[in-house]
Design a protein around this motif. Structure first.
Motif, PDB file in Angstrom:
ATOM      1  N   HIS A   4      13.090   7.429   8.750  1.00 60.24           N
ATOM      2  CA  HIS A   4      13.949   6.496   8.018  1.00 60.24           C
ATOM      3  C   HIS A   4      13.136   5.450   7.248  1.00 60.24           C
ATOM      4  O   HIS A   4      13.332   4.237   7.433  1.00 60.24           O
ATOM      5  CB  HIS A   4      14.928   5.811   8.976  1.00 60.24           C
ATOM      6  CG  HIS A   4      15.951   6.750   9.520  1.00 60.24           C
ATOM      7  ND1 HIS A   4      16.978   7.269   8.748  1.00 60.24           N
ATOM      8  CD2 HIS A   4      16.092   7.280  10.766  1.00 60.24           C
ATOM      9  CE1 HIS A   4      17.712   8.072   9.488  1.00 60.24           C
ATOM     10  NE2 HIS A   4      17.196   8.112  10.713  1.00 60.24           N
ATOM     11  N   GLU A  16      13.606   4.517   4.374  1.00 60.40           N
ATOM     12  CA  GLU A  16      14.521   3.763   3.509  1.00 60.40           C
ATOM     13  C   GLU A  16      15.082   2.524   4.211  1.00 60.40           C
ATOM     14  O   GLU A  16      15.671   1.643   3.556  1.00 60.40           O
ATOM     15  CB  GLU A  16      15.677   4.661   3.041  1.00 60.40           C
ATOM     16  CG  GLU A  16      16.730   5.008   4.080  1.00 60.40           C
ATOM     17  CD  GLU A  16      16.338   6.147   5.020  1.00 60.40           C
ATOM     18  OE1 GLU A  16      17.217   6.585   5.804  1.00 60.40           O
ATOM     19  OE2 GLU A  16      15.173   6.609   4.965  1.00 60.40           O
ATOM     20  N   TRP A  17      14.903   2.411   5.527  1.00 62.37           N
ATOM     21  CA  TRP A  17      15.390   1.242   6.253  1.00 62.37           C
ATOM     22  C   TRP A  17      14.421   0.059   6.182  1.00 62.37           C
ATOM     23  O   TRP A  17      14.732  -1.022   6.674  1.00 62.37           O
ATOM     24  CB  TRP A  17      15.603   1.584   7.730  1.00 62.37           C
ATOM     25  CG  TRP A  17      16.709   2.567   7.987  1.00 62.37           C
ATOM     26  CD1 TRP A  17      17.557   3.149   7.073  1.00 62.37           C
ATOM     27  CD2 TRP A  17      17.082   3.086   9.267  1.00 62.37           C
ATOM     28  NE1 TRP A  17      18.428   4.000   7.697  1.00 62.37           N
ATOM     29  CE2 TRP A  17      18.169   3.990   9.049  1.00 62.37           C
ATOM     30  CE3 TRP A  17      16.623   2.890  10.570  1.00 62.37           C
ATOM     31  CZ2 TRP A  17      18.782   4.684  10.093  1.00 62.37           C
ATOM     32  CZ3 TRP A  17      17.232   3.575  11.601  1.00 62.37           C
ATOM     33  CH2 TRP A  17      18.307   4.463  11.367  1.00 62.37           C
ATOM     34  N   LEU A  49      11.323  -3.473   9.224  1.00 58.86           N
ATOM     35  CA  LEU A  49      12.719  -3.091   9.056  1.00 58.86           C
ATOM     36  C   LEU A  49      13.472  -4.203   8.325  1.00 58.86           C
ATOM     37  O   LEU A  49      13.212  -5.390   8.549  1.00 58.86           O
ATOM     38  CB  LEU A  49      13.388  -2.879  10.411  1.00 58.86           C
ATOM     39  CG  LEU A  49      13.223  -1.520  11.081  1.00 58.86           C
ATOM     40  CD1 LEU A  49      13.961  -1.537  12.419  1.00 58.86           C
ATOM     41  CD2 LEU A  49      13.751  -0.400  10.204  1.00 58.86           C
ATOM     42  N   CYS A  50      14.421  -3.810   7.490  1.00 51.41           N
ATOM     43  CA  CYS A  50      15.241  -4.786   6.778  1.00 51.41           C
ATOM     44  C   CYS A  50      16.418  -5.211   7.654  1.00 51.41           C
ATOM     45  O   CYS A  50      17.209  -4.361   8.073  1.00 51.41           O
ATOM     46  CB  CYS A  50      15.750  -4.211   5.460  1.00 51.41           C
ATOM     47  SG  CYS A  50      16.876  -5.333   4.612  1.00 51.41           S
ATOM     48  N   ARG A  61      20.254  -4.099   6.682  1.00 49.50           N
ATOM     49  CA  ARG A  61      20.786  -2.742   6.826  1.00 49.50           C
ATOM     50  C   ARG A  61      21.466  -2.547   8.183  1.00 49.50           C
ATOM     51  O   ARG A  61      20.826  -2.704   9.234  1.00 49.50           O
ATOM     52  CB  ARG A  61      19.669  -1.714   6.670  1.00 49.50           C
ATOM     53  CG  ARG A  61      19.130  -1.624   5.249  1.00 49.50           C
ATOM     54  CD  ARG A  61      18.115  -0.518   5.116  1.00 49.50           C
ATOM     55  NE  ARG A  61      17.681  -0.384   3.727  1.00 49.50           N
ATOM     56  CZ  ARG A  61      18.299   0.367   2.823  1.00 49.50           C
ATOM     57  NH1 ARG A  61      19.369   1.068   3.162  1.00 49.50           N
ATOM     58  NH2 ARG A  61      17.851   0.431   1.580  1.00 49.50           N
ATOM     59  N   GLU A  71      22.170   0.133   9.719  1.00 47.77           N
ATOM     60  CA  GLU A  71      21.494   1.178  10.496  1.00 47.77           C
ATOM     61  C   GLU A  71      20.277   0.609  11.223  1.00 47.77           C
ATOM     62  O   GLU A  71      19.991   0.983  12.368  1.00 47.77           O
ATOM     63  CB  GLU A  71      21.048   2.325   9.588  1.00 47.77           C
ATOM     64  CG  GLU A  71      22.141   2.900   8.708  1.00 47.77           C
ATOM     65  CD  GLU A  71      22.170   2.262   7.326  1.00 47.77           C
ATOM     66  OE1 GLU A  71      22.611   2.945   6.383  1.00 47.77           O
ATOM     67  OE2 GLU A  71      21.751   1.089   7.188  1.00 47.77           O
ATOM     68  N   ALA A  72      19.557  -0.284  10.558  1.00 51.49           N
ATOM     69  CA  ALA A  72      18.399  -0.910  11.183  1.00 51.49           C
ATOM     70  C   ALA A  72      18.834  -1.823  12.324  1.00 51.49           C
ATOM     71  O   ALA A  72      18.194  -1.871  13.384  1.00 51.49           O
ATOM     72  CB  ALA A  72      17.597  -1.689  10.149  1.00 51.49           C
ATOM     73  N   TYR A 102      19.644   0.293  15.274  1.00 52.63           N
ATOM     74  CA  TYR A 102      18.432   0.830  15.871  1.00 52.63           C
ATOM     75  C   TYR A 102      17.802  -0.195  16.813  1.00 52.63           C
ATOM     76  O   TYR A 102      17.411   0.132  17.943  1.00 52.63           O
ATOM     77  CB  TYR A 102      17.446   1.231  14.780  1.00 52.63           C
ATOM     78  CG  TYR A 102      16.191   1.883  15.297  1.00 52.63           C
ATOM     79  CD1 TYR A 102      16.181   3.229  15.665  1.00 52.63           C
ATOM     80  CD2 TYR A 102      15.007   1.161  15.434  1.00 52.63           C
ATOM     81  CE1 TYR A 102      15.033   3.837  16.150  1.00 52.63           C
ATOM     82  CE2 TYR A 102      13.853   1.757  15.918  1.00 52.63           C
ATOM     83  CZ  TYR A 102      13.867   3.099  16.274  1.00 52.63           C
ATOM     84  OH  TYR A 102      12.725   3.695  16.763  1.00 52.63           O
ATOM     85  N   CYS A 114      15.149  -4.674  -1.243  1.00 54.49           N
ATOM     86  CA  CYS A 114      15.580  -3.279  -1.117  1.00 54.49           C
ATOM     87  C   CYS A 114      16.985  -3.122  -1.701  1.00 54.49           C
ATOM     88  O   CYS A 114      17.671  -4.105  -2.008  1.00 54.49           O
ATOM     89  CB  CYS A 114      15.546  -2.831   0.340  1.00 54.49           C
ATOM     90  SG  CYS A 114      16.875  -3.499   1.360  1.00 54.49           S
TER      91      CYS A 114
END
Length: 362
Positions: free
Chosen positions: A108, A110-111, A134-135, A138, A140-141, A144, A197
């Motif tokens: 990932h 893109e995260w 990590l951003c 996001r 998804e981040a 996580y 991003c």
């Protein structure tokens, strides 16, 4: 070797306790009989050694008057050994800086955060190769990170989850560190300025009607600055809800004062829902004398809620033994609830001797 036989071999120690009201900056009266109630800790980053070698380190901490440790890993082992010395264990958790998380990087990318030049921190990390972030914007981040916390929260003996690297990459390094990287940062340069991003740009444009890439001077744009503070704050407070639901406290290692944190790493930690904060008041990083720790503690205490405890972080490799003890007194006289040393492995016996004189007075 069990606790009883180990203590017989290495000796035993005492423990100190906590709380102090916020005060304006005061000059420390070193070794003049002042005694405070405090709790004091050590970040533990070196996990090497046999059980008995680790016990020896724990015994040094116990003898000096420390109350607990913040290990960066091997939590189960440190819990088992620390129980023998009645030392609390707080789980030090690297949060947004995920340079060592190879699965995440490969699956990932893109995260991860992107700088103002449009370069990903995966492919073009700032300063060092592991600076891959990590951003926090996001979802998804965020999920996580919350999933990673599940592994820690299974350990019922943990007293707190201790967040670290819960910020953006340094847009400007502390002045002491810049020569080591061969750079001069007299302003905010785009290669160190995060995050731009797609997720950040889209969210900001939806809220404020403009793309942050189109801002004439994003480094001085108050709304965009607040937007970035809010992304980290939102994540921290989301983590706080999860951690507190498990009956565990939430603490964080942060930059030394609120102003420095906001300016250098977009970190507005007075707004976070923390039980305790550990400002890294590393005076040598900022070309400051040890007295500056007192000023930094007073500034931090002024912005924090009265219910949030504060432990001044000390960078031992740049401190003499007497400076460590003086730093404790400067911090305590200016609103700290104690100190946290980085790290126990950097302490010489002379450091421990000087520190114990102020922690175990009475």
């Amino acid at each position: 070797m069990n606790r009883k036989s180990f203590l017989k071999k290495f000796g035993t120690g005492a423990v100190a306790l906590t709380t102090l009201q916020a005060l304006p900056f005061q000059t420390a009266k070193a070794f003049q009989g002042q005694k405070w109630t405090s709790k004091n800790y050590a970040w533990v980053s070196n996990h090497n050694g046999t059980d008995d070698e680790l016990r020896a380190r724990l015994e040094l901490m116990k003898n000096a008057g420390l109350d607990g440790i913040l290990p960066s890993g091997n939590y189960e082992k440190w819990i088992r050994l620390s129980e023998e010395f009645e030392l609390d264990v707080h789980a030090w958790f690297v949060t947004l800086q995920r340079g060592g998380d190879q699965w995440l990087i490969e699956n990932h990318p893109e995260w991860f955060m992107v700088n103002r030049n449009g370069e990903s921190s995966v492919t073009n990390p700032a300063y060092v190769d592991y600076y891959k972030w990590l951003c926090p914007t996001r979802p998804e981040a965020q999920e996580y990170i919350l999933g990673k916390l599940d592994e820690i929260l299974k350990l019922s003996e943990i007293k707190s989850v201790h967040l670290d690297y819960i910020r953006y990459p340094d847009v400007i390094l502390p002045i002491q560190l810049q020569p080591g990287y061969g750079i001069v940062q007299d302003k905010e340069y785009p290669e160190y300025d995060y995050c731009f991003c797609d997720a950040c740009r889209s969210k900001y444009e939806k809220l404020y009607g403009e793309d942050p890439m189109d801002l004439e001077n994003p480094t001085e744009h108050e709304t965009f600055s607040q937007f970035r503070y809010n992304q980290v704050t939102h994540l921290v407070n989301k983590i706080a809800m999860k951690v507190h639901d498990h009956g565990v406290k939430l603490t964080a290692a942060v930059f030394p004062t609120p102003d420095i944190a906001r300016s250098l790493v977009r970190q507005n930690w007075p707004d976070w829902n923390l039980d305790a904060v550990f400002p890294m008041q590393y005076n040598h990083f900022y070309h400051k004398p040890v007295e500056w720790i007192g000023h930094a503690a007073a500034e931090a205490r002024k912005e924090l809620p009265a219910t949030t405890e504060m432990y001044s972080g000390l960078f031992v490799p740049e401190m003499t033994p007497v400076e460590v003890s003086q730093a404790y007194e400067f911090a305590m006289e200016n609103g700290a609830n104690g100190i946290c040393i980085f790290s126990d492995h950097s302490m010489t016996q002379e450091h421990w001797d000087f520190l114990s004189r102020v922690l175990l007075k009475g």
